[in-house]
Write a protein that holds these residues in place. Structure first.
Motif, PDB file in Angstrom:
ATOM      1  N   THR A  74       0.820  -1.215   0.000  1.00  0.00           N
ATOM      2  CA  THR A  74       0.000   0.000   0.000  1.00  0.00           C
ATOM      3  C   THR A  74       0.849   1.258   0.000  1.00  0.00           C
ATOM      4  O   THR A  74       0.408   2.318  -0.459  1.00  0.00           O
ATOM      5  CB  THR A  74      -0.939   0.034   1.217  1.00  0.00           C
ATOM      6  N   HIS A  75       2.068   1.163   0.511  1.00  0.00           N
ATOM      7  CA  HIS A  75       2.952   2.327   0.561  1.00  0.00           C
ATOM      8  C   HIS A  75       4.147   2.173  -0.380  1.00  0.00           C
ATOM      9  O   HIS A  75       5.137   2.899  -0.261  1.00  0.00           O
ATOM     10  CB  HIS A  75       3.437   2.558   1.995  1.00  0.00           C
ATOM     11  N   ASP A  76       4.023   1.268  -1.323  1.00  0.00           N
ATOM     12  CA  ASP A  76       5.100   1.044  -2.290  1.00  0.00           C
ATOM     13  C   ASP A  76       5.417   2.318  -3.062  1.00  0.00           C
ATOM     14  O   ASP A  76       6.588   2.647  -3.306  1.00  0.00           O
ATOM     15  CB  ASP A  76       4.694  -0.081  -3.246  1.00  0.00           C
ATOM     16  N   HIS A  77       4.376   3.063  -3.448  1.00  0.00           N
ATOM     17  CA  HIS A  77       4.606   4.278  -4.230  1.00  0.00           C
ATOM     18  C   HIS A  77       5.322   5.348  -3.418  1.00  0.00           C
ATOM     19  O   HIS A  77       6.097   6.146  -3.975  1.00  0.00           O
ATOM     20  CB  HIS A  77       3.284   4.821  -4.777  1.00  0.00           C
ATOM     21  N   VAL A  78       5.091   5.381  -2.104  1.00  0.00           N
ATOM     22  CA  VAL A  78       5.795   6.336  -1.257  1.00  0.00           C
ATOM     23  C   VAL A  78       7.286   5.995  -1.224  1.00  0.00           C
ATOM     24  O   VAL A  78       8.145   6.865  -1.386  1.00  0.00           O
ATOM     25  CB  VAL A  78       5.203   6.347   0.167  1.00  0.00           C
ATOM     26  N   ALA A  79       7.588   4.730  -1.006  1.00  0.00           N
ATOM     27  CA  ALA A  79       8.987   4.302  -0.948  1.00  0.00           C
ATOM     28  C   ALA A  79       9.699   4.556  -2.276  1.00  0.00           C
ATOM     29  O   ALA A  79      10.867   4.970  -2.302  1.00  0.00           O
ATOM     30  CB  ALA A  79       9.065   2.829  -0.560  1.00  0.00           C
ATOM     31  N   ARG A  80       9.003   4.316  -3.382  1.00  0.00           N
ATOM     32  CA  ARG A  80       9.607   4.558  -4.698  1.00  0.00           C
ATOM     33  C   ARG A  80       9.939   6.046  -4.882  1.00  0.00           C
ATOM     34  O   ARG A  80      11.038   6.389  -5.371  1.00  0.00           O
ATOM     35  CB  ARG A  80       8.671   4.079  -5.809  1.00  0.00           C
ATOM     36  N   SER A  81       9.009   6.900  -4.500  1.00  0.00           N
ATOM     37  CA  SER A  81       9.252   8.331  -4.660  1.00  0.00           C
ATOM     38  C   SER A  81      10.363   8.810  -3.733  1.00  0.00           C
ATOM     39  O   SER A  81      11.177   9.667  -4.107  1.00  0.00           O
ATOM     40  CB  SER A  81       7.968   9.113  -4.394  1.00  0.00           C
ATOM     41  N   LEU A  82      10.417   8.260  -2.532  1.00  0.00           N
ATOM     42  CA  LEU A  82      11.505   8.611  -1.624  1.00  0.00           C
ATOM     43  C   LEU A  82      12.856   8.215  -2.218  1.00  0.00           C
ATOM     44  O   LEU A  82      13.827   8.980  -2.150  1.00  0.00           O
ATOM     45  CB  LEU A  82      11.303   7.938  -0.272  1.00  0.00           C
ATOM     46  N   ALA A  83      12.923   7.029  -2.789  1.00  0.00           N
ATOM     47  CA  ALA A  83      14.173   6.586  -3.398  1.00  0.00           C
ATOM     48  C   ALA A  83      14.572   7.500  -4.555  1.00  0.00           C
ATOM     49  O   ALA A  83      15.728   7.942  -4.659  1.00  0.00           O
ATOM     50  CB  ALA A  83      14.047   5.142  -3.868  1.00  0.00           C
ATOM     51  N   LYS A  84      13.620   7.797  -5.418  1.00  0.00           N
ATOM     52  CA  LYS A  84      13.924   8.619  -6.591  1.00  0.00           C
ATOM     53  C   LYS A  84      14.396  10.012  -6.196  1.00  0.00           C
ATOM     54  O   LYS A  84      15.389  10.524  -6.741  1.00  0.00           O
ATOM     55  CB  LYS A  84      12.686   8.738  -7.485  1.00  0.00           C
TER      56      LYS A  84
END
Length: 307
Positions: free
Chosen positions: A90-100
């Protein structure tokens, strides 16, 4: 300012709370059903599921590598969800944006949740993964510099508590803490903070819903008087890592986050408090597609990467 018009449109479609009992399994299934397919997610150099073998047990983690590089700063991320909702997906998109936007390798923690796991299981998992990341630094490609922690809502609770536990244990590897609209005081007396009354209704998270949503955690043994449960109750905040506290204007939890940031500053900790106007609780997870709110990831990157 008033609530952002795009957020207002969505809030208008939500049913009014009716006081019905909360059912964790059904609510989790509803969340998971809204996770976009892999092909629609932000692409990164690599995303892999792994298991962190820790004294707390085997903890599922998802590791996000933004670009190909020889070494990275590390950012350990704790998802929100009132201690019983939320997941790696559910928070995969948050982690992806943080990484980017930070350029850091992000390690998202699939910690144990209430009510199935009693306090302090989830907190122990989060802390254990931070220490595991430091110990496994070479295999993770850590550059030996930044080891940051970040979390949203109840994940922000864990950030503050993990930072405190690490300090008390003499574990000094954590370099930064990032708290997105954190829940820092689980004593929900509406007279404690003005925002509990100002933002009580109509903004998604409602003040009357705080007790029932957090009841699974509190009923599992989490005592609101314990500073590891309500980190704002910690008397001495000196020596904690530099902090970025991001709050939302229309959030019942706004004032406790901002008070925590001020108390950190008063204790000599480098702390930045950044309020996002027109936003509500959960905007990093739910409304980061709005450019004004995606900026939270850019601000996090600036915080982690400034000299």
């Amino acid at each position: 300012m008033s609530i952002h018009p795009e957020i207002a449109k969505i809030l208008a479609t939500l049913p009014a709370p009716d006081g019905s009992p909360l059912h964790p399994e059904a609510m989790r299934a509803g969340e998971e059903s809204m996770v976009p397919p892999l092909a629609e997610r932000l692409p990164l150099h690599a995303v892999e599921d792994a298991t962190a073998q820790t004294p707390s047990g085997d903890v599922p983690v998802r590791i996000y590598t933004p670009i190909e590089s020889d070494a990275y700063g590390l950012l350990v991320y704790f998802h929100g969800g009132a201690f019983f909702l939320g997941s790696l997906d559910t928070h995969d998109h948050v982690a992806r944006s943080l990484a980017k936007e930070t350029g850091h390798k992000v390690i998202s923690v699939g910690y144990r949740r209430a009510p199935e796991a009693a306090f302090p299981a989830g907190l122990d998992d989060c802390y254990a993964v931070v220490r595991w990341a430091a110990e496994q630094g070479r295999s993770l490609g850590w550059d030996g510099k930044n080891l940051a922690i970040a979390g949203d809502s109840s994940g922000g609770t864990f950030v503050a508590a993990v930072a405190a536990k690490a300090h008390d244990d003499g574990f000094e590897a954590i370099t930064h803490q990032v708290l997105f609209y954190p829940s820092l005081d689980l004593d929900f007396d509406v007279d404690r903070y003005a925002s509990l009354r100002e933002n009580a209704e109509g903004y998604g998270l409602e003040t009357a819903g705080l007790k029932p949503f957090n009841s699974f955690y509190l009923d599992s043994g989490a005592n609101p008087a314990d500073p590891l449960v309500s980190p704002i109750k910690r008397e001495d905040l000196a020596g904690l890592p530099p902090a970025l506290v991001i709050t939302a204007e229309h959030d019942p939890l706004r004032d406790e986050g901002e008070l925590y940031g001020k108390r950190l500053q008063d204790a000599g900790v480098k702390a930045t408090v950044s309020r996002y106007e027109g936003a509500n609780h959960g905007f990093v997870q739910n409304f980061s597609w709005i450019p004004e709110y995606y900026r939270a990831f850019l601000e996090t990157g600036d915080f982690l990467n400034k000299g």
